[in-house]
Motif scaffolding. Structure first.
Motif, mmCIF file in Angstrom:
data_model
loop_
_atom_site.group_PDB
_atom_site.id
_atom_site.type_symbol
_atom_site.label_atom_id
_atom_site.label_comp_id
_atom_site.label_asym_id
_atom_site.label_seq_id
_atom_site.Cartn_x
_atom_site.Cartn_y
_atom_site.Cartn_z
ATOM 1 N N ALA A 12 0.791 -1.242 -0.033
ATOM 2 C CA ALA A 12 -0.023 0.163 -0.173
ATOM 3 C C ALA A 12 1.006 1.303 0.003
ATOM 4 O O ALA A 12 1.909 1.343 0.812
ATOM 5 C CB ALA A 12 -1.038 0.118 1.238
ATOM 6 N N ASN A 17 -2.816 1.615 5.714
ATOM 7 C CA ASN A 17 -1.993 0.701 5.536
ATOM 8 C C ASN A 17 -0.761 0.820 4.630
ATOM 9 O O ASN A 17 -0.026 -0.198 4.069
ATOM 10 C CB ASN A 17 -2.899 -0.448 4.643
ATOM 11 C CG ASN A 17 -3.886 -0.991 5.615
ATOM 12 O OD1 ASN A 17 -4.003 -1.203 6.900
ATOM 13 N ND2 ASN A 17 -5.003 -1.585 4.966
ATOM 14 N N LYS A 18 -0.327 2.196 4.519
ATOM 15 C CA LYS A 18 0.842 2.580 3.869
ATOM 16 C C LYS A 18 2.169 1.840 4.332
ATOM 17 O O LYS A 18 2.436 1.730 5.636
ATOM 18 C CB LYS A 18 1.228 4.045 4.020
ATOM 19 C CG LYS A 18 2.038 4.479 3.090
ATOM 20 C CD LYS A 18 2.286 6.010 3.283
ATOM 21 C CE LYS A 18 3.345 6.471 2.216
ATOM 22 N NZ LYS A 18 3.429 7.865 2.073
ATOM 23 N N LYS A 20 2.372 -1.460 4.115
ATOM 24 C CA LYS A 20 2.289 -2.729 4.752
ATOM 25 C C LYS A 20 1.955 -3.766 3.237
ATOM 26 O O LYS A 20 1.459 -3.066 2.218
ATOM 27 C CB LYS A 20 1.076 -2.796 5.528
ATOM 28 C CG LYS A 20 1.199 -2.058 6.915
ATOM 29 C CD LYS A 20 0.061 -2.246 7.702
ATOM 30 C CE LYS A 20 0.098 -1.446 9.144
ATOM 31 N NZ LYS A 20 -1.082 -1.391 9.838
ATOM 32 N N VAL A 22 -0.590 -5.751 1.202
ATOM 33 C CA VAL A 22 -2.058 -5.839 1.050
ATOM 34 C C VAL A 22 -2.044 -6.771 0.061
ATOM 35 O O VAL A 22 -1.478 -7.320 -0.791
ATOM 36 C CB VAL A 22 -2.468 -4.490 0.925
ATOM 37 C CG1 VAL A 22 -2.406 -3.542 2.284
ATOM 38 C CG2 VAL A 22 -2.050 -3.779 -0.427
#
Length: 171
Positions: A12, A17-18, A20, A22
Motif C-alpha cells: 500500500a 495501510n501505507k 504494509k 495488502v
C-alpha cells in the motif's frame, strides 16, 4: 461458470495501510474464444456459414481502418461504437501549438446499453444481498522466466482463507 480470480500481493502506498503488504482480487486468465470459434458459433446461431461470418468481420475491420482515421465514429448496433481519440500537451499561447504535439492516440470503445447491462447485472440487485455473478478463487499460474522455467508466484499460498467459491465483491 464462475469468474475466476487470484489474490495479488502489493504494498500500500497511501492510507492507513501505507507500507504494509495488502492483497486484492484480480481476474485470473481464462480461456480465449478464438476468431475461428467465434465465427463458427455465430454461424450456428444464424443462417450464415462460418466463412460468411469471417468475411463480414474481415470487412468490418477494413471499414474501421478506412473510417476511423477520417474522424468518424462507427456504431455497430448493440455492440457499441468505436472512435479514435488523441491528446496533446497544454500550451499557454495557441501560437505555440504545432500539430507535431498531438500524441497519445488511442481507440475508444463505448459499449451500448445492452453491453453495459452485462456489468450492471454483477451489482447487487435492489432488495437482495446476492450478486448475479459467482466467483471462484484459483491459484495463479506461474509466469515463465526466459528459458522456460516457471517463476515463483507472488501471491498468498493460504488456501484456507475462506474465499473459495464465495460470492461477493462487485464490478
Amino acid at each position: 461458470m464462475p469468474l475466476k480470480y487470484v489474490l495479488k500481493k502489493s504494498v500500500a502506498t497511501i492510507g492507513p495501510n501505507k507500507g504494509k503488504d495488502v492483497y486484492s482480487a484480480q481476474p485470473a486468465a481464462q480461456d480465449i474464444i478464438t476468431f475461428h470459434s467465434l465465427c463458427k458459433r455465430i454461424a450456428e446461431e444464424s443462417s450464415l456459414t462460418s466463412a460468411d461470418v469471417k468475411g463480414i468481420l474481415d470487412r468490418l475491420v477494413n471499414i474501421l481502418s478506412d473510417e476511423l482515421p477520417n474522424g468518424k465514429t462507427v456504431r455497430i448496433g448493440e455492440l457499441g461504437s468505436f472512435r479514435l481519440s488523441f491528446g496533446s500537451p497544454q500550451v499557454l499561447n495557441p501560437k505555440e501549438f504545432t500539430v507535431d504535439q498531438i500524441a497519445r492516440h488511442r481507440l475508444v470503445y463505448v459499449p451500448s446499453a445492452e453491453i453495459k447491462g452485462i456489468i450492471a447485472r454483477g451489482k447487487i440487485r435492489p432488495g437482495s444481498s446476492k450478486l448475479a455473478f459467482t466467483y471462484e478463487r484459483v491459484e495463479p499460474q506461474p509466469k515463465k522466466k526466459p528459458g522456460g522455467q516457471p517463476a515463483t508466484p507472488a501471491t498468498p499460498s493460504d488456501p484456507g482463507s475462506g474465499a473459495e467459491g464465495s460470492i461477493g465483491g462487485g464490478l
